[in-house]
Design a protein around this motif. Structure first.
Motif, PDB file in Angstrom:
ATOM      1  N   GLU A 128       9.545  12.944  -6.173  1.00 59.05           N
ATOM      2  CA  GLU A 128      10.214  12.285  -5.625  1.00 59.05           C
ATOM      3  C   GLU A 128      11.603  12.170  -4.831  1.00 59.05           C
ATOM      4  O   GLU A 128      12.297  12.234  -4.997  1.00 59.05           O
ATOM      5  N   LEU A 129      10.929  12.463  -3.968  1.00 59.47           N
ATOM      6  CA  LEU A 129      11.508  12.834  -2.640  1.00 59.47           C
ATOM      7  C   LEU A 129      11.783  11.254  -2.327  1.00 59.47           C
ATOM      8  O   LEU A 129      11.494  10.027  -2.762  1.00 59.47           O
ATOM      9  N   THR A 130      13.117  10.369  -1.526  1.00 60.02           N
ATOM     10  CA  THR A 130      13.609   9.633  -0.718  1.00 60.02           C
ATOM     11  C   THR A 130      12.509   9.367   0.066  1.00 60.02           C
ATOM     12  O   THR A 130      11.528   9.881   0.655  1.00 60.02           O
ATOM     13  N   ALA A 131      11.916   7.972   0.810  1.00 59.67           N
ATOM     14  CA  ALA A 131      10.958   7.753   1.619  1.00 59.67           C
ATOM     15  C   ALA A 131      11.613   8.680   2.691  1.00 59.67           C
ATOM     16  O   ALA A 131      11.129   8.741   3.685  1.00 59.67           O
ATOM     17  N   SER A 132      13.076   8.086   3.265  1.00 59.17           N
ATOM     18  CA  SER A 132      13.171   9.407   4.695  1.00 59.17           C
ATOM     19  C   SER A 132      12.898  10.767   4.513  1.00 59.17           C
ATOM     20  O   SER A 132      12.681  11.022   5.328  1.00 59.17           O
ATOM     21  N   GLN A 133      12.750  11.512   2.946  1.00 59.71           N
ATOM     22  CA  GLN A 133      12.900  12.546   3.136  1.00 59.71           C
ATOM     23  C   GLN A 133      11.014  12.873   2.993  1.00 59.71           C
ATOM     24  O   GLN A 133      10.945  13.450   3.739  1.00 59.71           O
TER      25      GLN A 133
ATOM     26  N   SER B  32      19.509  14.676   4.133  1.00 58.25           N
ATOM     27  CA  SER B  32      17.485  14.752   3.944  1.00 58.25           C
ATOM     28  C   SER B  32      17.306  16.225   4.216  1.00 58.25           C
ATOM     29  O   SER B  32      16.070  16.862   3.306  1.00 58.25           O
ATOM     30  N   VAL B  33      17.814  16.999   5.188  1.00 58.13           N
ATOM     31  CA  VAL B  33      16.673  18.567   4.994  1.00 58.13           C
ATOM     32  C   VAL B  33      17.141  19.030   4.553  1.00 58.13           C
ATOM     33  O   VAL B  33      16.690  20.675   3.648  1.00 58.13           O
ATOM     34  N   ALA B  34      18.853  18.979   3.594  1.00 56.53           N
ATOM     35  CA  ALA B  34      19.279  19.595   2.924  1.00 56.53           C
ATOM     36  C   ALA B  34      18.448  19.825   1.224  1.00 56.53           C
ATOM     37  O   ALA B  34      18.055  20.507   0.951  1.00 56.53           O
ATOM     38  N   ALA B  35      18.275  18.382   1.224  1.00 53.66           N
ATOM     39  CA  ALA B  35      17.051  17.905   0.005  1.00 53.66           C
ATOM     40  C   ALA B  35      15.945  19.519   0.104  1.00 53.66           C
ATOM     41  O   ALA B  35      15.834  19.665  -0.648  1.00 53.66           O
ATOM     42  N   LEU B  36      15.311  18.987   1.126  1.00 50.44           N
ATOM     43  CA  LEU B  36      13.993  19.362   1.297  1.00 50.44           C
ATOM     44  C   LEU B  36      14.592  20.548   1.821  1.00 50.44           C
ATOM     45  O   LEU B  36      13.020  20.919   0.606  1.00 50.44           O
ATOM     46  N   ASP B  37      15.916  21.179   2.331  1.00 47.82           N
ATOM     47  CA  ASP B  37      16.029  22.091   2.027  1.00 47.82           C
ATOM     48  C   ASP B  37      15.937  23.442   0.355  1.00 47.82           C
ATOM     49  O   ASP B  37      15.483  24.650   0.326  1.00 47.82           O
ATOM     50  N   GLU B  38      16.518  22.491  -0.045  1.00 52.24           N
ATOM     51  CA  GLU B  38      16.748  23.030  -1.847  1.00 52.24           C
ATOM     52  C   GLU B  38      15.904  22.436  -2.348  1.00 52.24           C
ATOM     53  O   GLU B  38      15.249  23.815  -3.659  1.00 52.24           O
TER      54      GLU B  38
ATOM     55  N   LEU C  39       0.929  -1.012  -0.427  1.00 51.51           N
ATOM     56  CA  LEU C  39       0.153  -0.061  -0.379  1.00 51.51           C
ATOM     57  C   LEU C  39       0.943   1.261  -0.020  1.00 51.51           C
ATOM     58  O   LEU C  39       0.587   1.979  -0.553  1.00 51.51           O
ATOM     59  N   ARG C  40       1.738   0.921   0.669  1.00 50.30           N
ATOM     60  CA  ARG C  40       2.729   2.253   0.638  1.00 50.30           C
ATOM     61  C   ARG C  40       3.696   2.874  -0.783  1.00 50.30           C
ATOM     62  O   ARG C  40       3.243   3.862  -1.376  1.00 50.30           O
ATOM     63  N   ARG C  41       3.808   1.577  -1.462  1.00 51.36           N
ATOM     64  CA  ARG C  41       4.559   1.832  -3.000  1.00 51.36           C
ATOM     65  C   ARG C  41       3.193   2.591  -3.587  1.00 51.36           C
ATOM     66  O   ARG C  41       3.864   2.978  -4.061  1.00 51.36           O
TER      67      ARG C  41
END
Length: 147
Positions: free
Chosen positions: A36-41, A73-79, A24-26
């Protein structure tokens, strides 16, 4: 507190829930993860949306990962403009991470898209009685996870 030995039915149910939730998550991700975020992001952004602002070390502890992983991950989200980072008013060496308005929009549109897809799939593949059974099963699972 003593714990009883799990019954065969409980073991089978646990496996079915684990496998079903993974699938279901997938499917949810297929239907909403346009950034296109990773699961952790996605997990960090969702946690911030639910629990509010936090430092990277607090996020790392909550997620059970290394602070360096959270920092990436925070850096990618901030970007992507999904979070903002500000100095902690109590400790200038730390930063507080907050979901940005764009991040809130992303979370809301993701939830709406995911729920819309699932509601359509349930309507297409299940009867009303079966949908009611899903609601009852989710209430039981909620009871299991409550502390």
């Amino acid at each position: 507190m003593t714990t009883a030995e799990p019954t065969a039915t409980a073991v089978e149910a646990a496996r079915a829930v684990r496998v079903g939730l993974g699938r279901l998550r997938r499917r949810f991700r297929e239907n909403y993860d346009r950034a296109e975020l990773t699961a952790s992001q996605t997990g960090l952004l969702s946690r911030l949306g639910r629990e509010g602002p936090a430092s990277a070390s607090e996020l790392a502890a909550a997620e059970g990962v290394r602070p360096q992983s959270v920092a990436m991950s925070v850096a990618a989200l901030d970007e992507r403009g999904l979070v903002t980072r500000t100095k902690d008013p109590h400790d200038g060496r730390r930063q507080v991470v907050t979901v940005s308005p764009a991040g809130r929009d992303f979370l809301e549109s993701s939830r709406t898209a995911g729920e819309g897809w699932l509601a359509a799939a349930l309507t297409e593949r299940l009867t009303e009685a079966e949908c009611a059974t899903v609601v009852e099963a989710m209430a039981l699972l909620e009871r299991v996870v409550q502390r």
